[in-house]
Write a protein that holds these residues in place. Structure first.
Motif, PDB file in Angstrom:
ATOM      1  N   LEU A  47       1.016  -1.271  19.193  1.00 33.49           N
ATOM      2  CA  LEU A  47       1.032  -0.414  18.000  1.00 33.49           C
ATOM      3  C   LEU A  47       1.926  -1.006  16.915  1.00 33.49           C
ATOM      4  CD1 LEU A  47       1.140   3.075  19.725  1.00 33.49           C
ATOM      5  CD2 LEU A  47      -0.758   2.113  18.392  1.00 33.49           C
ATOM      6  N   PHE A  48       3.081  -1.538  17.321  1.00 33.60           N
ATOM      7  CA  PHE A  48       3.977  -2.198  16.375  1.00 33.60           C
ATOM      8  C   PHE A  48       3.255  -3.385  15.730  1.00 33.60           C
ATOM      9  CE2 PHE A  48       7.194  -5.379  15.337  1.00 33.60           C
ATOM     10  CZ  PHE A  48       8.061  -4.642  14.550  1.00 33.60           C
ATOM     11  N   GLY A  49       2.566  -4.172  16.548  1.00 33.52           N
ATOM     12  CA  GLY A  49       1.841  -5.333  16.040  1.00 33.52           C
ATOM     13  C   GLY A  49       0.743  -4.959  15.074  1.00 33.52           C
ATOM     14  N   PHE A  50      -0.027  -3.910  15.401  1.00 27.35           N
ATOM     15  CA  PHE A  50      -1.062  -3.468  14.471  1.00 27.35           C
ATOM     16  C   PHE A  50      -0.439  -2.928  13.184  1.00 27.35           C
ATOM     17  CE2 PHE A  50      -4.101  -2.947  18.218  1.00 27.35           C
ATOM     18  CZ  PHE A  50      -4.791  -4.107  17.902  1.00 27.35           C
ATOM     19  N   GLY A  51       0.713  -2.290  13.310  1.00 30.65           N
ATOM     20  CA  GLY A  51       1.433  -1.843  12.114  1.00 30.65           C
ATOM     21  C   GLY A  51       1.858  -3.015  11.252  1.00 30.65           C
ATOM     22  N   GLN A  52       2.294  -4.090  11.884  1.00 28.21           N
ATOM     23  CA  GLN A  52       2.677  -5.293  11.151  1.00 28.21           C
ATOM     24  C   GLN A  52       1.474  -5.894  10.435  1.00 28.21           C
ATOM     25  OE1 GLN A  52       5.879  -6.977  10.902  1.00 28.21           O
ATOM     26  NE2 GLN A  52       6.356  -4.863  11.397  1.00 28.21           N
ATOM     27  N   VAL A  53       0.327  -5.884  11.105  1.00 31.00           N
ATOM     28  CA  VAL A  53      -0.894  -6.394  10.473  1.00 31.00           C
ATOM     29  C   VAL A  53      -1.224  -5.563   9.234  1.00 31.00           C
ATOM     30  CG1 VAL A  53      -3.393  -6.678  10.757  1.00 31.00           C
ATOM     31  CG2 VAL A  53      -1.843  -7.400  12.589  1.00 31.00           C
ATOM     32  N   ILE A  54      -1.160  -4.248   9.360  1.00 29.83           N
ATOM     33  CA  ILE A  54      -1.466  -3.378   8.222  1.00 29.83           C
ATOM     34  C   ILE A  54      -0.487  -3.623   7.076  1.00 29.83           C
ATOM     35  CG2 ILE A  54      -1.472  -0.969   7.438  1.00 29.83           C
ATOM     36  CD1 ILE A  54      -2.581  -0.304  10.301  1.00 29.83           C
ATOM     37  N   VAL A  55       0.796  -3.723   7.402  1.00 29.69           N
ATOM     38  CA  VAL A  55       1.806  -3.908   6.351  1.00 29.69           C
ATOM     39  C   VAL A  55       1.715  -5.296   5.730  1.00 29.69           C
ATOM     40  CG1 VAL A  55       4.291  -4.091   5.933  1.00 29.69           C
ATOM     41  CG2 VAL A  55       3.389  -2.177   7.241  1.00 29.69           C
ATOM     42  N   HIS A  56       1.730  -6.351   6.549  1.00 32.27           N
ATOM     43  CA  HIS A  56       1.791  -7.714   6.015  1.00 32.27           C
ATOM     44  C   HIS A  56       0.459  -8.234   5.483  1.00 32.27           C
ATOM     45  CE1 HIS A  56       5.919  -8.969   6.720  1.00 32.27           C
ATOM     46  NE2 HIS A  56       5.886  -8.242   7.826  1.00 32.27           N
ATOM     47  N   ALA A  57      -0.651  -7.849   6.082  1.00 29.75           N
ATOM     48  CA  ALA A  57      -1.938  -8.393   5.656  1.00 29.75           C
ATOM     49  C   ALA A  57      -2.652  -7.509   4.637  1.00 29.75           C
ATOM     50  CB  ALA A  57      -2.842  -8.621   6.865  1.00 29.75           C
ATOM     51  N   ILE A  58      -2.245  -6.235   4.536  1.00 27.76           N
ATOM     52  CA  ILE A  58      -2.949  -5.333   3.618  1.00 27.76           C
ATOM     53  C   ILE A  58      -1.996  -4.717   2.592  1.00 27.76           C
ATOM     54  CG2 ILE A  58      -4.355  -3.240   3.452  1.00 27.76           C
ATOM     55  CD1 ILE A  58      -5.319  -3.900   6.347  1.00 27.76           C
ATOM     56  N   ALA A  59      -1.031  -3.926   3.054  1.00 25.68           N
ATOM     57  CA  ALA A  59      -0.183  -3.153   2.131  1.00 25.68           C
ATOM     58  C   ALA A  59       0.613  -4.030   1.169  1.00 25.68           C
ATOM     59  CB  ALA A  59       0.757  -2.241   2.914  1.00 25.68           C
ATOM     60  N   PHE A  60       1.260  -5.073   1.672  1.00 30.83           N
ATOM     61  CA  PHE A  60       2.034  -5.938   0.774  1.00 30.83           C
ATOM     62  C   PHE A  60       1.131  -6.590  -0.260  1.00 30.83           C
ATOM     63  CE2 PHE A  60       5.808  -6.988   3.830  1.00 30.83           C
ATOM     64  CZ  PHE A  60       6.290  -5.722   3.652  1.00 30.83           C
ATOM     65  N   ASN A  61      -0.050  -7.025   0.168  1.00 32.27           N
ATOM     66  CA  ASN A  61      -0.956  -7.691  -0.769  1.00 32.27           C
ATOM     67  C   ASN A  61      -1.463  -6.728  -1.838  1.00 32.27           C
ATOM     68  OD1 ASN A  61      -0.546  -9.936   0.748  1.00 32.27           O
ATOM     69  ND2 ASN A  61      -2.519  -9.891   1.763  1.00 32.27           N
ATOM     70  N   ILE A  62      -1.728  -5.488  -1.460  1.00 29.83           N
ATOM     71  CA  ILE A  62      -2.145  -4.495  -2.451  1.00 29.83           C
ATOM     72  C   ILE A  62      -0.997  -4.200  -3.407  1.00 29.83           C
ATOM     73  CG2 ILE A  62      -2.758  -2.063  -2.763  1.00 29.83           C
ATOM     74  CD1 ILE A  62      -4.407  -2.337  -0.145  1.00 29.83           C
ATOM     75  N   LYS A  63       0.185  -4.004  -2.851  1.00 31.89           N
ATOM     76  CA  LYS A  63       1.360  -3.688  -3.674  1.00 31.89           C
ATOM     77  C   LYS A  63       1.674  -4.833  -4.635  1.00 31.89           C
ATOM     78  CE  LYS A  63       5.230  -1.302  -4.430  1.00 31.89           C
ATOM     79  NZ  LYS A  63       5.304   0.039  -4.894  1.00 31.89           N
ATOM     80  N   LEU A  64       1.599  -6.068  -4.133  1.00 31.14           N
ATOM     81  CA  LEU A  64       1.935  -7.229  -4.960  1.00 31.14           C
ATOM     82  C   LEU A  64       0.761  -7.736  -5.785  1.00 31.14           C
ATOM     83  CD1 LEU A  64       4.025  -9.223  -2.334  1.00 31.14           C
ATOM     84  CD2 LEU A  64       4.891  -7.987  -4.321  1.00 31.14           C
ATOM     85  N   LYS A  65      -0.453  -7.236  -5.494  1.00 33.31           N
ATOM     86  CA  LYS A  65      -1.680  -7.736  -6.123  1.00 33.31           C
ATOM     87  C   LYS A  65      -1.735  -9.248  -6.011  1.00 33.31           C
ATOM     88  CE  LYS A  65      -2.037  -3.847  -9.206  1.00 33.31           C
ATOM     89  NZ  LYS A  65      -2.014  -3.338 -10.549  1.00 33.31           N
TER      90      LYS A  65
END
Length: 166
Positions: free
Chosen positions: A54-72
Motif C-alpha cells: 500500500l505504501f508503494g502504491f501510494g508512492q506511485v500515485i504521489v511520484h508518478a501522478i500527483a507531483f507531475n500534475i502539481k508541477l505540470k
C-alpha cells in the motif's frame, strides 16, 4: 515540499549541516526504514507486506501522478524509483502471495493499519509536522532550494515569484 506549502519548508528536519549518509532524512528513519525492516524480518506476516505494498502504491500515485500534475511537468525526482522498483515489486509480491492462496481479509485490514500508522503518524505527523523547527540552526542551503530551477517552473506555471512559501 511540493504538495505542502508551509513557511517551515526550509527548516524541516531532513538533514543537519553535514551531508553524511548516516544523517538520513528524519521521515525515512521514523517511518520508511522501520516499516520496511519489520516486513523483511517477518516475511510470513502477510499483513506487513500488504502495508508495504500500500505504501508503494501510494508512492506511485504521489511520484508518478500527483507531483507531475502539481508541477505540470513530465518528470520528478523519485518517479523512476517508484515506476521501476516499487511498482514491479508490489505486483510481484501480490502475485506471489495470492498464488499460495493464504490471503484473508484481515491481512488487508491489518496491512492498511500498518501502512496508515507508519505513513500518517510517523512520516507525516512526526517527521513533517512535530519535528519541524522554524528556529532550526540547519536550514536547507539556498542552492539546494534553487536546484532544478523552481523560479523557472513557477514562471512557466504563471505563479507569482513568492508563491513558494518557504
Amino acid at each position: 515540499m511540493v504538495l505542502q506549502r508551509n513557511n517551515q519548508a526550509k527548516r524541516r528536519p531532513f538533514r543537519s549541516e553535514s551531508a553524511q549518509p548516516e544523517q538520513q532524512p528524519v521521515h525515512q528513519r521514523l517511518g520508511g526504514l522501520p516499516s520496511h525492516a519489520h516486513a523483511g524480518l517477518f516475511p510470513d506476516a502477510i499483513w506487513m507486506g500488504f502495508g508495504i505494498v500500500l505504501f508503494g502504491f501510494g508512492q506511485v500515485i504521489v511520484h508518478a501522478i500527483a507531483f507531475n500534475i502539481k508541477l505540470k511537468y513530465f518528470y520528478n525526482p523519485g518517479m523512476v524509483t517508484v515506476l521501476f522498483l516499487y511498482l514491479p515489486l508490489n505486483v510481484w509480491y501480490l502475485v506471489e502471495v495470492y498464488s499460495h492462496q493464504t490471503v484473508l481479509l484481515w491481512n488487508w485490514a491489518a496491512g492498511f493499519g500498518y501502512f496508515a500508522f507508519f505513513s500518517a503518524v510517523l512520516i507525516m505527523w512526526v517527521g513533517f509536522t512535530l519535528l519541524t523547527d522554524k528556529n532550526s540552526p540547519y536550514p536547507f542551503a539556498p542552492e539546494e532550494l534553487e536546484r532544478w530551477n523552481p523560479r523557472g517552473h513557477r514562471a512557466r506555471l504563471g505563479l507569482p515569484e513568492n508563491s513558494a512559501k518557504g
